[in-house]
Design an enzyme around this catalytic site. Structure first.
Site, short mmCIF file in Angstrom:
data_model
loop_
_atom_site.label_atom_id
_atom_site.label_comp_id
_atom_site.label_asym_id
_atom_site.label_seq_id
_atom_site.Cartn_x
_atom_site.Cartn_y
_atom_site.Cartn_z
CB CYS A 96 10.75 2.87 -5.63
SG CYS A 96 9.74 2.79 -7.12
CG HIS A 370 10.88 -2.97 -6.91
ND1 HIS A 370 10.92 -2.38 -5.66
CD2 HIS A 370 11.07 -1.94 -7.81
CE1 HIS A 370 11.14 -1.07 -5.80
NE2 HIS A 370 11.22 -0.78 -7.08
#
Lengths: 424, 424
Positions: A96, A370
């Protein structure tokens, strides 16, 4: 050895343009569609214009088009779709934190003397898989030898972090929920966010729906009351509920980096990359403690040192709130608040847009969304817009904005990237 | 715009150590085992010693641990296994050019002024999947929108390239097979190679086995005769046979890069990175021609320009022979031979170890093996060893070795990375 010398870039680097795709769930858009959308958005922000052929090199943060779309080697495909071939583009993957790391590579590529104009972006197309598939793909960013076989997925891991924080400090469930409430209030003001809606809006909608259907109307008194009701906000991995978790998102982001000495060719409001830091952390199964991510401390120390400032000079920060507890831990790791003080700062509204230390004015990963490979650069874009005074309805009311920070985490802190940005 | 200015690094970078794992098929080794093996091998090559904590940053080329091992975010795991935490490590992915691109990032990281000592490696653990699974994973490096749905896998794509070359020039099947014969002769002399065996060895073994079993012994007269027999060398994708294809390999590679001004702290025989080039090419479905990879031409022009030399000054080259035709095309794209002359150069032995333009003295991907993410750096290691006079039984008998080149291709030329290395 040389590991402790101060890190310096041979050349300063500035951001002169920024673009985001709409964040959300788009069955009809692939990674390439999303990235082109972000690029076109960026083109519109560059005062003097920019064409794909003006760009000398590119970096693409992407976590796993491999697993999400069965597409490897995504970087040259993006070059092709942007009409940039034969310009080199390289994919960077640190879970991420992929586009956080990609930004760093772009900065160093310019500082190295090789290039003056570099595109850095990130993309993730996640909704191609069902939720359990996404959870499985994300879990592969944890340690597949020790963590995943033990049954850990990311909600479980961050649940354990939350539990440890609650055991050690005065943190409680309401502190976590208040992070989400705040971030949704910010996200409502962000026209690119996946959820442009407050928790109160959601509560009111649920009540209205019940009324419409002739069902008993829940008597939730406020957002906390609503969020503490498992009918509205089910448990995911105790002590985390649904609204403690960032959503699954399709989206892309990109920025244009240039050597600072030519920044004025592109804009009269450049934002400088004042400090960059990146560090690894040991997998959580082997970490010294659960209430802090060591990589975040190391990376932020590097970024502060390079920028020549301390955390008290950071006017706003975008931090990696993949779960609400992660924002609280980050606010402590970055030195904004002492260990254990993070939850109280939330309680006191200090991290709200109107507080003394605004965090996640974009809505954060929680409300903005996200798309994992895109998030690092998306964070940079929010700080860029705030420092330029272009954040629209969520613009901070602070005439002295000078430094902003981004904090991008891969996995459970296996990677952390911290940038300090400075208004030009 | 600035895209055409000469590319220069603000600081020179040298290679001072190199390590390879054994290349082969290892059911009991994971990516992390392989990478640690390469790192330990590298440590042994550094005259003054090096410990993991001396290293300031790292880059890991890896194509798809995601699909091969269901492990993303591999870079910090390697940091953990090497005892390098919190040193930052970033994964770079450009398909089979992943570690070629990783090397480039390492070079620019040093040139940027950020670091003096950087580890760059690559790894791939491929034999965890059955052959058809590997073919599918590799195919995902082609364009998943236009190429893969048409049924293309890499043997088919390079078969089409071979057919186009045969149609346009005087290339024939024997030219292709001779590339394999040569590379196996080199690979026999490489103690790290997956196949330390010549085609003649394989022919003799097949004959001996037939004799042992009391079966009729094939009357193959020489290697070409053997390779032209479908019993020994079946068709894979016409005009490519089994021995035209690089194998499926587990392996890892790494090199230590340092700022040239401190190279002597590590070795008295550094090898300098004289030129680096990287380019993208459009997917093959949209390429202008099949007999050349445009990215290889652009990347090599950049590398030559930076090094201030032309192809005639390259004493040896490691090129990306994922299929035999790819080596022939590369030898033309890199300017060693005119278009259409590549096959004749093979015929004339010019690319043999004893020729005037030795190519793939390591055995190439064909015999040394092709753990895709590791191959770019493994190529660099062969040139490094040759330039230092440490290539053992395959050492070139040329006292004037000064410049060597590596040519690393991702996909069908979506990415190409070319490095020019120079003896220090």
């Amino acid at each position: 050895m040389a590991t402790t010398r101060p890190r310096r870039l041979a050349r300063q680097v500035s951001i002169v343009g920024a673009g985001l795709s709409q964040f959300g769930a788009y069955a009809d858009k692939s990674s390439r569609d999303l990235f082109v959308e972000a690029f076109l958005d960026m083109q519109g922000t560059i005062d003097t214009g920019i064409s794909a052929s003006d760009i000398e090199a590119g970096y693409l943060g992407n976590y796993s088009a491999d697993l999400f779309e069965h597409q490897g080697h995504t970087a040259p495909i993006m070059a092709d779709w942007l009409g940039m071939t034969p310009t080199p583009i390289t994919r960077v993957e640190n879970a991420c934190a992929s586009s956080g790391s990609a930004l760093r590579e772009g900065v160093m590529a310019i500082a190295s003397g090789m290039y003056d104009v570099v595109l850095v972006g990130g993309v993730e197309k996640m909704t191609s898989l069902p939720t359990e598939g996404v959870t499985d793909v994300l879990a592969s960013a944890a340690d597949g030898l020790y963590e995943v076989p033990a049954g850990l997925t990311f909600p479980g891991i961050f649940g354990a972090i939350a539990k440890a924080h609650m055991d050690r400090y005065e943190t409680n469930l309401d502190h976590l929920l208040k992070v989400g409430i705040k971030n949704h209030e910010n996200g409502k003001l962000n026209p690119k966010a996946q959820f442009q809606v407050t928790i109160r809006d959601m509560m009111d909608r649920r009540k209205a729906r019940s009324e419409q259907r002739g069902e008993p109307v829940p008597d939730w008194s406020d957002e906390l009351d609503f969020l503490n009701d498992a009918r509205a906000n089910p448990w995911i991995a105790w002590p985390l509920r649904l609204y403690d978790c960032a959503p699954i998102t399709d989206g892309a982001s990109c920025v244009l980096l240039v050597a600072s000495e030519i920044a004025e060719q592109f804009t009269d409001k450049p934002v400088h990359v004042a400090g960059i830091g990146q560090a690894t952390g040991r997998p959580l199964h082997d970490a010294d403690e659960l209430t802090s991510l060591s990589a975040a401390k190391v990376a932020s120390a590097q970024a502060y040192e390079m920028a020549g400032i301390g955390p008290e000079q950071i006017a706003l920060a975008e931090v990696h709130d993949c779960f609400t507890i992660a924002e609280i831990v980050a606010s402590e790791d970055l030195g904004f608040f002492a260990p254990g003080e993070g939850p109280h700062a939330v309680d006191q509204g200090r991290t709200a847009r109107t507080g003394d230390r605004p965090i996640n004015t974009s809505g954060g990963l929680k409300a903005k969304g996200h798309p994992v490979g895109a998030s690092g650069v998306a964070q940079v874009i929010e700080v860029y817009k705030q420092l330029r005074g272009e954040a629209g309805d969520r613009q901070l009311d602070n005439p002295n904005l000078e430094f902003g920070l981004t904090h991008n985490v891969g996995g459970t802190g296996g990677t952390c990237v911290v940038n300090v940005l400075q208004r030009g």
